[in-house]
Design a protein around this motif. Structure first.
Motif, short mmCIF file in Angstrom:
data_model
loop_
_atom_site.label_atom_id
_atom_site.label_comp_id
_atom_site.label_asym_id
_atom_site.label_seq_id
_atom_site.Cartn_x
_atom_site.Cartn_y
_atom_site.Cartn_z
N GLY A 77 64.16 177.67 -11.06
CA GLY A 77 62.94 178.46 -11.08
C GLY A 77 61.70 177.75 -10.59
N ALA A 78 61.84 176.54 -10.08
CA ALA A 78 60.67 175.77 -9.64
C ALA A 78 60.21 176.21 -8.26
N GLU A 79 58.93 176.05 -8.01
CA GLU A 79 58.33 176.27 -6.71
C GLU A 79 57.82 174.94 -6.16
N GLN A 80 57.45 174.95 -4.88
CA GLN A 80 56.90 173.75 -4.21
C GLN A 80 57.81 172.54 -4.43
N VAL A 81 59.10 172.76 -4.30
CA VAL A 81 60.09 171.71 -4.54
C VAL A 81 60.18 170.79 -3.33
N HIS A 82 60.22 169.50 -3.60
CA HIS A 82 60.32 168.52 -2.51
C HIS A 82 61.02 167.27 -3.03
N ALA A 83 62.01 166.79 -2.27
CA ALA A 83 62.70 165.54 -2.61
C ALA A 83 62.42 164.51 -1.53
N ALA A 84 62.34 163.25 -1.95
CA ALA A 84 62.15 162.12 -1.03
C ALA A 84 63.05 160.99 -1.49
N THR A 85 63.42 160.11 -0.57
CA THR A 85 64.30 159.00 -0.92
C THR A 85 63.66 157.67 -0.56
N GLU A 86 64.16 156.60 -1.20
CA GLU A 86 63.66 155.25 -0.94
C GLU A 86 64.75 154.24 -1.27
N GLU A 87 64.54 153.01 -0.84
CA GLU A 87 65.41 151.86 -1.09
C GLU A 87 66.75 151.96 -0.36
N PHE A 88 66.81 151.38 0.78
CA PHE A 88 68.07 151.19 1.50
C PHE A 88 68.32 149.69 1.61
N ALA A 89 67.57 149.01 2.46
CA ALA A 89 67.68 147.55 2.54
C ALA A 89 67.35 146.91 1.20
N ALA A 90 66.35 147.45 0.50
CA ALA A 90 65.95 146.89 -0.80
C ALA A 90 67.08 146.99 -1.82
N ALA A 91 67.86 148.06 -1.76
CA ALA A 91 68.98 148.21 -2.70
C ALA A 91 70.11 147.25 -2.38
N LEU A 92 70.30 146.94 -1.10
CA LEU A 92 71.36 146.01 -0.71
C LEU A 92 71.09 144.62 -1.26
N LEU A 93 69.82 144.29 -1.47
CA LEU A 93 69.46 143.03 -2.14
C LEU A 93 69.41 143.21 -3.66
N GLY A 94 68.81 144.30 -4.10
CA GLY A 94 68.52 144.47 -5.52
C GLY A 94 69.74 144.50 -6.41
N TRP A 95 70.81 145.19 -5.99
CA TRP A 95 71.97 145.30 -6.86
C TRP A 95 72.69 143.97 -7.06
N PRO A 96 72.95 143.17 -6.03
CA PRO A 96 73.52 141.84 -6.27
C PRO A 96 72.61 140.95 -7.12
N VAL A 97 71.31 141.02 -6.90
CA VAL A 97 70.38 140.20 -7.67
C VAL A 97 70.45 140.55 -9.15
N ARG A 98 70.38 141.85 -9.47
CA ARG A 98 70.39 142.27 -10.87
C ARG A 98 71.73 141.92 -11.55
N THR A 99 72.81 142.08 -10.81
CA THR A 99 74.13 141.77 -11.38
C THR A 99 74.26 140.27 -11.63
N PHE A 100 73.81 139.46 -10.71
CA PHE A 100 73.85 138.01 -10.88
C PHE A 100 73.02 137.60 -12.10
N GLU A 101 71.86 138.20 -12.27
CA GLU A 101 71.01 137.89 -13.43
C GLU A 101 71.71 138.23 -14.74
N ALA A 102 72.51 139.29 -14.75
CA ALA A 102 73.22 139.69 -15.96
C ALA A 102 74.40 138.79 -16.26
N ALA A 103 74.89 138.05 -15.25
CA ALA A 103 76.12 137.27 -15.42
C ALA A 103 75.88 135.81 -15.74
N VAL A 104 74.64 135.33 -15.60
CA VAL A 104 74.36 133.90 -15.84
C VAL A 104 73.33 133.76 -16.95
#
Length: 323
Positions: free
Chosen positions: A247-274
């Protein structure tokens, strides 16, 4: 102020093996156990803060899909608040004057209210199911959420509830939701990083880089629940259709993080493992600077050539009809 007049359940931070087994067949129980489990350490795990760094991040997500709005909104609700990261930083960034937080996890509501009190913000809170929001019709000027929609079994029903509690003309903004393609490569990178890190740190000369086995086992049990609580990924166009169907009006989606996600996920996982003491100021600076630099590349370059569905995060906004 807190919601002391309400009889909300108490946090349950240490699930037993039997409870985890039961939660594998009950997604809402899994939501409660997993997020109660994570509540007290969640800000540390995800490098969440309530200073300029995260205020700018939260405000940036809001402005990316709902910029040029008259601010501040009078009263805002955060759905699936976690520790309050999104709403509290938006309030500090001038987006809303007062707020309410809700989450299915009592532990998360407790931490969010504690964080709000520490920041001197006017916030109340309830333990609540996002599919049946415990507030009256036409209560809020703004509803926000970060990384919450993918945990909700019936997203369209939840958005109907969001529109119900919004005043006519009120807006919702949800950010931090995983795209279908982004989730695939992020999970693969996370699993590969965890496997490599935990194997390599078994070597004798790297033993002091290994977390105690009990902590690794607990992380693995939490990961088992995480697989249950993460219910959806989204194609940006499909998410827009769900919001319009609600039922919403003026709906709009946008995306972000492509290269940033390729770095961010390994970094966060490494931080959780050490052990955290192994990662000092230099590591933190590398992780943040690297993410920020690659986010700039995503925004200025890659978003013009890479289809929006390939980016990791999707954000969506919409307005309640009637104003």
């Amino acid at each position: 102020m807190t919601a002391s007049a309400h009889d909300d359940p108490a946090p349950h931070p240490h699930a037993t093996a039997e409870e985890v087994e039961a939660a594998l067949k009950d997604t809402k129980l899994a939501q409660v156990l997993y997020h109660d489990w994570e509540a007290e350490t969640y800000d540390e795990k995800w490098s969440i803060s309530y200073d300029e760094r995260c205020i700018d991040y939260a405000r940036g997500r809001f402005d990316a899909v709902a910029g040029d709005q008259p601010l501040p909104y009078e009263r805002a609700l955060e759905l699936g608040c976690g520790t309050g990261f999104f709403l509290l930083n938006l309030m500090q960034g001038g987006v809303a004057k007062t707020g309410s937080v809700t989450d299915l996890s009592p532990g998360m509501v407790k931490v969010a209210l504690r964080n709000a009190e520490g920041l001197g913000l006017s916030v109340d809170g309830r333990v609540a199911d996002a599919e049946t929001i415990p507030y009256e019709d036409d209560t809020f000027d703004l509803v926000v959420g970060h990384a919450v929609l993918h945990h909700i079994p019936d997203v369209e029903q939840s958005l109907r509830e969001v529109l119900r509690v919004l005043k006519p003309g009120g807006r919702f903004v949800f950010a931090g939701e995983p795209t279908t393609i982004g989730n695939f490569y992020a999970r693969w990178l996370g699993r590969a990083t965890w496997e490599v890190t935990t194997r390599v740190t078994k070597l004798p000369f790297l033993a002091d880089w290994r977390r105690p086995q009990a902590e690794l086992d607990e992380s693995s049990r939490a990961a088992a629940l995480e697989a249950v609580v993460d219910l959806h990924t989204f194609d940006p166009g499909d998410l827009e259709k769900i919001a319009k169907s609600a039922g919403a009006e003026q709906v709009h989606a946008a995306t972000e993080e492509f290269a940033a996600a390729l770095l961010g996920w390994p970094v966060r996982t490494f931080e959780a493992a050490v052990p955290p003491e192994k990662l000092g100021w230099g590591w933190g600076r590398f992780a943040f600077t690297g993410w920020k630099t690659l986010s700039w590349v995503d925004e200025k370059v890659l978003r013009h050539v890479v289809p929006r569905g390939f980016f990791y995060n999707v954000m969506i906004t919409g307005v309640k009809p009637g104003n």
